[in-house]
Design a protein around this motif. Structure first.
Motif, PDB file in Angstrom:
ATOM      1  N   THR A  11       0.844  -1.200   0.000  1.00  0.00           N
ATOM      2  CA  THR A  11       0.000   0.000   0.000  1.00  0.00           C
ATOM      3  C   THR A  11       0.875   1.245   0.000  1.00  0.00           C
ATOM      4  O   THR A  11       0.777   2.092   0.878  1.00  0.00           O
ATOM      5  N   LYS A  12       1.759   1.338  -0.973  1.00  0.00           N
ATOM      6  CA  LYS A  12       2.661   2.476  -1.067  1.00  0.00           C
ATOM      7  C   LYS A  12       2.227   3.375  -2.205  1.00  0.00           C
ATOM      8  O   LYS A  12       1.626   2.930  -3.166  1.00  0.00           O
ATOM      9  N   SER A  13       2.628   4.619  -2.105  1.00  0.00           N
ATOM     10  CA  SER A  13       2.394   5.543  -3.216  1.00  0.00           C
ATOM     11  C   SER A  13       3.387   5.216  -4.321  1.00  0.00           C
ATOM     12  O   SER A  13       4.349   4.484  -4.119  1.00  0.00           O
ATOM     13  N   ASP A  14       3.161   5.786  -5.515  1.00  0.00           N
ATOM     14  CA  ASP A  14       4.070   5.542  -6.635  1.00  0.00           C
ATOM     15  C   ASP A  14       5.490   5.970  -6.297  1.00  0.00           C
ATOM     16  O   ASP A  14       6.452   5.306  -6.665  1.00  0.00           O
ATOM     17  N   GLY A  15       5.620   7.093  -5.602  1.00  0.00           N
ATOM     18  CA  GLY A  15       6.949   7.585  -5.230  1.00  0.00           C
ATOM     19  C   GLY A  15       7.657   6.632  -4.296  1.00  0.00           C
ATOM     20  O   GLY A  15       8.850   6.375  -4.443  1.00  0.00           O
ATOM     21  N   GLU A  16       6.899   6.072  -3.344  1.00  0.00           N
ATOM     22  CA  GLU A  16       7.499   5.115  -2.408  1.00  0.00           C
ATOM     23  C   GLU A  16       7.900   3.847  -3.133  1.00  0.00           C
ATOM     24  O   GLU A  16       8.955   3.276  -2.865  1.00  0.00           O
ATOM     25  N   GLU A  17       7.071   3.404  -4.085  1.00  0.00           N
ATOM     26  CA  GLU A  17       7.401   2.193  -4.829  1.00  0.00           C
ATOM     27  C   GLU A  17       8.629   2.407  -5.699  1.00  0.00           C
ATOM     28  O   GLU A  17       9.476   1.525  -5.811  1.00  0.00           O
ATOM     29  N   ALA A  18       8.750   3.571  -6.305  1.00  0.00           N
ATOM     30  CA  ALA A  18       9.931   3.873  -7.121  1.00  0.00           C
ATOM     31  C   ALA A  18      11.175   3.886  -6.250  1.00  0.00           C
ATOM     32  O   ALA A  18      12.226   3.371  -6.623  1.00  0.00           O
ATOM     33  N   SER A  19      11.054   4.478  -5.060  1.00  0.00           N
ATOM     34  CA  SER A  19      12.177   4.528  -4.130  1.00  0.00           C
ATOM     35  C   SER A  19      12.567   3.126  -3.675  1.00  0.00           C
ATOM     36  O   SER A  19      13.748   2.790  -3.603  1.00  0.00           O
ATOM     37  N   GLU A  20      11.550   2.304  -3.388  1.00  0.00           N
ATOM     38  CA  GLU A  20      11.800   0.920  -2.970  1.00  0.00           C
ATOM     39  C   GLU A  20      12.473   0.137  -4.091  1.00  0.00           C
ATOM     40  O   GLU A  20      13.416  -0.612  -3.867  1.00  0.00           O
ATOM     41  N   SER A  21      12.007   0.345  -5.323  1.00  0.00           N
ATOM     42  CA  SER A  21      12.591  -0.335  -6.472  1.00  0.00           C
ATOM     43  C   SER A  21      14.045   0.072  -6.670  1.00  0.00           C
ATOM     44  O   SER A  21      14.911  -0.755  -6.951  1.00  0.00           O
ATOM     45  N   PHE A  30      16.063   1.170  -4.324  1.00  0.00           N
ATOM     46  CA  PHE A  30      16.826   0.582  -3.220  1.00  0.00           C
ATOM     47  C   PHE A  30      17.112  -0.890  -3.490  1.00  0.00           C
ATOM     48  O   PHE A  30      18.235  -1.367  -3.299  1.00  0.00           O
ATOM     49  N   ASP A  31      16.085  -1.631  -3.944  1.00  0.00           N
ATOM     50  CA  ASP A  31      16.260  -3.054  -4.232  1.00  0.00           C
ATOM     51  C   ASP A  31      17.305  -3.270  -5.323  1.00  0.00           C
ATOM     52  O   ASP A  31      18.144  -4.173  -5.234  1.00  0.00           O
ATOM     53  N   ALA A  32      17.259  -2.447  -6.370  1.00  0.00           N
ATOM     54  CA  ALA A  32      18.214  -2.585  -7.469  1.00  0.00           C
ATOM     55  C   ALA A  32      19.632  -2.315  -6.977  1.00  0.00           C
ATOM     56  O   ALA A  32      20.576  -3.028  -7.339  1.00  0.00           O
ATOM     57  N   TYR A  33      19.781  -1.278  -6.148  1.00  0.00           N
ATOM     58  CA  TYR A  33      21.113  -0.945  -5.629  1.00  0.00           C
ATOM     59  C   TYR A  33      21.620  -2.054  -4.708  1.00  0.00           C
ATOM     60  O   TYR A  33      22.802  -2.420  -4.756  1.00  0.00           O
ATOM     61  N   THR A  34      20.716  -2.603  -3.903  1.00  0.00           N
ATOM     62  CA  THR A  34      21.085  -3.697  -2.999  1.00  0.00           C
ATOM     63  C   THR A  34      21.558  -4.900  -3.801  1.00  0.00           C
ATOM     64  O   THR A  34      22.598  -5.498  -3.492  1.00  0.00           O
ATOM     65  N   ASP A  35      20.819  -5.273  -4.848  1.00  0.00           N
ATOM     66  CA  ASP A  35      21.223  -6.400  -5.696  1.00  0.00           C
ATOM     67  C   ASP A  35      22.599  -6.166  -6.302  1.00  0.00           C
ATOM     68  O   ASP A  35      23.429  -7.078  -6.379  1.00  0.00           O
ATOM     69  N   GLU A  36      22.854  -4.945  -6.737  1.00  0.00           N
ATOM     70  CA  GLU A  36      24.144  -4.591  -7.327  1.00  0.00           C
ATOM     71  C   GLU A  36      25.273  -4.790  -6.312  1.00  0.00           C
ATOM     72  O   GLU A  36      26.329  -5.338  -6.631  1.00  0.00           O
ATOM     73  N   MET A  37      25.038  -4.346  -5.087  1.00  0.00           N
ATOM     74  CA  MET A  37      26.036  -4.498  -4.026  1.00  0.00           C
ATOM     75  C   MET A  37      26.293  -5.973  -3.714  1.00  0.00           C
ATOM     76  O   MET A  37      27.439  -6.400  -3.565  1.00  0.00           O
ATOM     77  N   THR A  76      19.865   1.079   7.177  1.00  0.00           N
ATOM     78  CA  THR A  76      20.005   2.193   8.133  1.00  0.00           C
ATOM     79  C   THR A  76      20.180   3.526   7.416  1.00  0.00           C
ATOM     80  O   THR A  76      19.961   4.579   8.006  1.00  0.00           O
ATOM     81  N   LEU A  77      20.575   3.478   6.149  1.00  0.00           N
ATOM     82  CA  LEU A  77      20.820   4.708   5.380  1.00  0.00           C
ATOM     83  C   LEU A  77      19.747   4.974   4.340  1.00  0.00           C
ATOM     84  O   LEU A  77      19.856   5.907   3.544  1.00  0.00           O
ATOM     85  N   LYS A  78      18.707   4.151   4.355  1.00  0.00           N
ATOM     86  CA  LYS A  78      17.707   4.199   3.283  1.00  0.00           C
ATOM     87  C   LYS A  78      16.887   5.487   3.266  1.00  0.00           C
ATOM     88  O   LYS A  78      16.605   6.032   2.199  1.00  0.00           O
ATOM     89  N   ASP A  79      16.517   5.990   4.433  1.00  0.00           N
ATOM     90  CA  ASP A  79      15.591   7.126   4.494  1.00  0.00           C
ATOM     91  C   ASP A  79      16.128   8.396   3.830  1.00  0.00           C
ATOM     92  O   ASP A  79      15.378   9.164   3.250  1.00  0.00           O
ATOM     93  N   ASN A  80      17.435   8.607   3.915  1.00  0.00           N
ATOM     94  CA  ASN A  80      17.988   9.822   3.298  1.00  0.00           C
ATOM     95  C   ASN A  80      18.786   9.524   2.029  1.00  0.00           C
ATOM     96  O   ASN A  80      19.560  10.354   1.562  1.00  0.00           O
ATOM     97  N   ASP A  81      18.605   8.309   1.487  1.00  0.00           N
ATOM     98  CA  ASP A  81      19.269   7.881   0.248  1.00  0.00           C
ATOM     99  C   ASP A  81      20.787   7.859   0.344  1.00  0.00           C
ATOM    100  O   ASP A  81      21.479   7.789  -0.675  1.00  0.00           O
ATOM    101  N   ALA A  82      21.336   7.895   1.561  1.00  0.00           N
ATOM    102  CA  ALA A  82      22.792   7.862   1.722  1.00  0.00           C
ATOM    103  C   ALA A  82      23.368   6.493   1.377  1.00  0.00           C
ATOM    104  O   ALA A  82      24.576   6.356   1.185  1.00  0.00           O
ATOM    105  N   TYR A  83      22.503   5.474   1.271  1.00  0.00           N
ATOM    106  CA  TYR A  83      22.988   4.145   0.906  1.00  0.00           C
ATOM    107  C   TYR A  83      23.686   4.151  -0.453  1.00  0.00           C
ATOM    108  O   TYR A  83      24.566   3.342  -0.719  1.00  0.00           O
ATOM    109  N   GLN A  84      23.313   5.098  -1.326  1.00  0.00           N
ATOM    110  CA  GLN A  84      23.907   5.155  -2.658  1.00  0.00           C
ATOM    111  C   GLN A  84      25.364   5.605  -2.647  1.00  0.00           C
ATOM    112  O   GLN A  84      26.056   5.513  -3.658  1.00  0.00           O
TER     113      GLN A  84
END
Length: 200
Positions: free
Chosen positions: A53-63, A65-72, A114-122
């Motif tokens: 039950t996420k908004s489009d923006g949240e789903e894009a952000s989640e996607s 994050f998932d792509a970056y995680t897979d890359e790592m 732990t860094l997901k909320d401010n996109d610092a994980y990138q």
């Protein structure tokens, strides 16, 4: 149940019944374990995706994050097998994938979360040069902007008296200045001295 034990039980069952009876389905089933690779099963129970039950923006952000995680995680796996080289990889690959790699993946994902909320994980990336010879470094996770290490994943060769050689996998964190060894598990090699890392 460990893969080698399952295979041994299937072989024993087949021999005992002269191949006339199929082994039980429980032995033949390839059930995912709790620590099976995150790339194969999605996040473990600790990191399962949030409700749909996420908004489009949240789903894009989640996607993203998932792509970056897979890359790592792909980079971490690639650096591990580059470290092992052609002579060590075939011997320890199955046990490493089953017992050690899933723990490494969970630690990386946990840190990224732990860094997901401010996109610092990138800003975090996996180092690209494992060390050869007898040195311990498999790979480090570091901040590409500052150049500072955040996590260090290492493997040490141990030789307890009368036990042969073991590969001890562990990691260090920046939180304590990389002083503490956090154990990830050990894999037995042999009584003989293992070849140097990255041997081909």
């Amino acid at each position: 149940m460990k893969m080698w034990m399952r295979k041994a039980l299937v072989a024993l069952f087949t021999i005992a019944t002269f191949g006339l009876v199929s082994p039980p389905a429980a032995l033949m089933a390839d059930k995912p374990t709790e620590h099976q690779s995150i790339k194969e099963t999605g996040y473990t129970a600790v990191y399962q995706k949030r409700e749909e039950t996420k908004s489009d923006g949240e789903e894009a952000s989640e996607s993203s994050f998932d792509a970056y995680t897979d890359e790592m995680l792909n980079a971490a796996e690639d650096q591990s097998f580059a470290k092992f080289g052609n002579r060590i990889s075939p011997v320890i690959e199955e046990e490493y994938r089953q017992d050690v790699l899933p723990k490494i993946e969970e630690i990386i994902v946990s840190h990224l979360m732990t860094l997901k909320d401010n996109d610092a994980y990138q800003d975090l990336v996996v180092s690209g040069k494992p060390t050869a010879g007898k040195s311990e470094k498999i790979f480090h996770v570091y901040n590409r902007k500052t150049g500072e290490d955040v996590l260090r994943f290492h493997v040490r060769r141990d030789k307890p008296p009368h036990e042969g050689y073991w590969f001890n996998f562990h990691y260090h964190t920046a939180e304590d200045g990389f002083q503490t060894h956090h154990d990830l598990g050990s894999i037995y090699w042999d009584q003989n001295t293992p070849p140097n890392w990255m041997s081909h």
